[in-house]
Motif scaffolding. Structure first.
Motif, mmCIF file in Angstrom:
data_model
loop_
_atom_site.group_PDB
_atom_site.id
_atom_site.type_symbol
_atom_site.label_atom_id
_atom_site.label_comp_id
_atom_site.label_asym_id
_atom_site.label_seq_id
_atom_site.Cartn_x
_atom_site.Cartn_y
_atom_site.Cartn_z
ATOM 1 N N TRP A 70 0.766 -4.373 -10.099
ATOM 2 C CA TRP A 70 0.257 -3.794 -8.856
ATOM 3 C C TRP A 70 1.394 -3.256 -7.980
ATOM 4 O O TRP A 70 1.150 -2.529 -7.039
ATOM 5 C CB TRP A 70 -0.542 -4.840 -8.081
ATOM 6 N N LEU A 71 2.640 -3.633 -8.305
ATOM 7 C CA LEU A 71 3.790 -3.183 -7.538
ATOM 8 C C LEU A 71 4.625 -2.176 -8.325
ATOM 9 O O LEU A 71 4.971 -1.104 -7.824
ATOM 10 C CB LEU A 71 4.637 -4.396 -7.139
ATOM 11 N N GLY A 72 4.936 -2.520 -9.577
ATOM 12 C CA GLY A 72 5.628 -1.602 -10.476
ATOM 13 C C GLY A 72 6.938 -1.072 -9.922
ATOM 14 O O GLY A 72 7.771 -1.828 -9.409
ATOM 15 N N GLU A 73 7.121 0.249 -9.977
ATOM 16 C CA GLU A 73 8.376 0.865 -9.569
ATOM 17 C C GLU A 73 8.603 0.836 -8.062
ATOM 18 O O GLU A 73 9.679 1.221 -7.586
ATOM 19 C CB GLU A 73 8.414 2.320 -10.067
ATOM 20 N N ARG A 74 7.599 0.406 -7.303
ATOM 21 C CA ARG A 74 7.807 0.256 -5.868
ATOM 22 C C ARG A 74 8.531 -1.050 -5.540
ATOM 23 O O ARG A 74 8.743 -1.377 -4.382
ATOM 24 C CB ARG A 74 6.477 0.340 -5.124
ATOM 25 N N SER A 75 8.932 -1.781 -6.565
ATOM 26 C CA SER A 75 9.827 -2.927 -6.412
ATOM 27 C C SER A 75 11.246 -2.440 -6.672
ATOM 28 O O SER A 75 11.551 -1.936 -7.754
ATOM 29 C CB SER A 75 9.449 -4.030 -7.398
ATOM 30 N N ARG A 76 12.102 -2.593 -5.692
ATOM 31 C CA ARG A 76 13.453 -2.036 -5.787
ATOM 32 C C ARG A 76 14.493 -3.079 -5.394
ATOM 33 O O ARG A 76 14.212 -3.987 -4.618
ATOM 34 C CB ARG A 76 13.589 -0.824 -4.851
#
Length: 429
Positions: free
Chosen positions: A88-94
């Protein structure tokens, strides 16, 4: 645990409903985005956690822009873990960190780096001139955000508003957390006796809760004998003795959802003064619970509470949190808050779906004992539902093992007996 043959907690629904709620409130507000450093708010927004060690570090941060999804900057490899295991987070986790509460060298410009990351995301969405709500923040990061021209305003209130009404799954998790404390109190009741120390009880509670699946025992108050009045809010290594009254407050987290749950017990026997104090404490609490229903306010609850002067305190500030109430969720103190200090003049509404704790205190006439009881309540259309279930209708006596030739000794003692009073001040007992 979850199973395929019965509906329990639906974690996808939990994540979706929490995020939808804060998105809706953000849409109705004047804010362009919410920037969160508070671990509980980040969990509400992203359904991520990296361990209780990080709760007070202010190292992670999350931005929720208007009409968009949350972006999370996280601690080192945790960001990569979220990409792999939090679809649900994917690449928006940095990857990205704040200043570790100032421990990193100021010359490394990490605060400035945080501000530049946020500004870039705001500019990408045309939100750079909108007010940005921030919950808790290090001063150096606040100054860096302002230096970048970001209009920082209070964002904690909108997050508390989102968390004020609980979803079906949040209530289930809160109920489960309470069930675990029920078990801890049951074991305590069986084990407490003369010779057990307050910290032994704390250790026992931790063992029971962690074995049952608690992710975090936030704190255990264990207050016995002459330490019960006034309430120090801190356990010690005091040895429990026959005739002591002792109260515990158990605060822990299951899947992020907390408890705040007091119970009072007597050790070996109870004096009439202790029994009377317990009855008064229970009466205050029962009147409060019976009044709970949607449509009233916090003022309708606290107006029936005794004034601070009636139980030995100079004013409401001095007695704060003894007759008390507070929302319970991802934190132990959420809205609404109940206190005679401010609730009569600044009432908050009571609504269906709220979960809060109501707690009462009353000192005994012996001058050194006191009772403390707390219940967690779910507000339903039909009234209050109490989810703290360890028995508390009457003062329970633990460690009863004193017998005469005719059977158990009388467990009610003369409250004026010199044997019922502490032999020396608490500091030396």
């Amino acid at each position: 645990m979850n199973v395929d043959w019965e509906e329990r907690v639906d974690f996808e629904r939990l994540r979706t409903q929490r995020l939808d709620r804060i998105k809706g409130l953000l849409k109705e507000s004047e804010l362009g985005a919410i920037l969160s450093f508070d671990m509980n708010n980040i969990r509400y927004l992203t359904a991520t956690i990296i361990g209780t060690w990080a709760l007070d570090k202010l190292v992670r941060f999350c931005l929720l822009p208007q009409d968009d999804e949350p972006i999370l900057w996280d601690f080192g490899s945790a960001a990569r873990h979220h990409q792999l295991y939090c679809p649900w987070l994917g690449e928006r986790s940095r990857a990205g960190i704040s200043t570790l509460r100032g421990a990193t060298p100021p010359s490394a410009n990490l605060a400035e780096d945080v501000a530049k990351k946020i500004k870039a995301e705001l500019e990408l969405r045309g939100l750079q001139n909108e007010p940005i709500g921030v919950d808790v923040v290090e001063p150096v990061v606040l100054f860096a955000l302002q230096k970048e021209g970001i209009n920082v305003v209070d964002g904690q209130q909108i997050m508390l508003e989102a968390r004020r009404i609980k979803t079906q799954d949040e209530i289930t998790l809160l109920n489960t957390a309470c069930a675990m404390v029920d078990a801890a109190y049951d074991v305590l009741y069986q084990e407490l006796r003369a010779g057990v120390r307050e910290n032994d009880g704390v250790a026992l509670v931790n063992k029971v809760l962690y074995e049952l699946g608690s992710e975090f025992v936030e704190g255990v108050n264990a207050i016995g004998g002459e330490r019960t009045s006034p309430h120090p809010h801190l356990f010690a290594d005091r040895i429990l003795r026959p005739g002591d009254q002792v109260y515990f407050d158990i605060l822990h987290s299951y899947m992020g959802y907390r408890t705040c749950y007091y119970r009072t017990l007597a050790i070996g026997s109870a004096s009439q003064a202790q029994i009377d104090a317990y009855k008064k404490c229970r009466e205050i609490l029962d009147i409060s619970i019976e009044a709970v229903k949607p449509g009233i306010t916090t003022a309708d609850i606290v107006k029936d509470w005794p004034k601070a002067e009636e139980f030995g305190f100079a004013n409401e500030e001095a007695a704060f949190a003894l007759q008390y109430g507070h929302g319970v969720g991802l934190n132990i103190w959420e809205a609404p808050i109940f206190s005679r200090l401010f609730s009569l003049e600044h009432p908050q509404p009571i609504e269906e779906g709220m979960v809060f704790a109501l707690e009462a205190f009353w000192p005994a006439a012996d001058g050194w004992s006191a009772a403390r009881i707390e219940e967690e309540v779910v507000v339903t259309a039909d009234g209050p539902q109490v989810i703290t279930r360890f028995p508390a209708e009457e003062l329970m006596v633990a460690g009863v093992k004193y017998y005469s030739a005719n059977g158990p000794l009388n467990t009610t003692r003369d409250s004026q007996s010199h044997r019922n009073r502490p032999a020396m001040p608490a500091a030396h007992a």
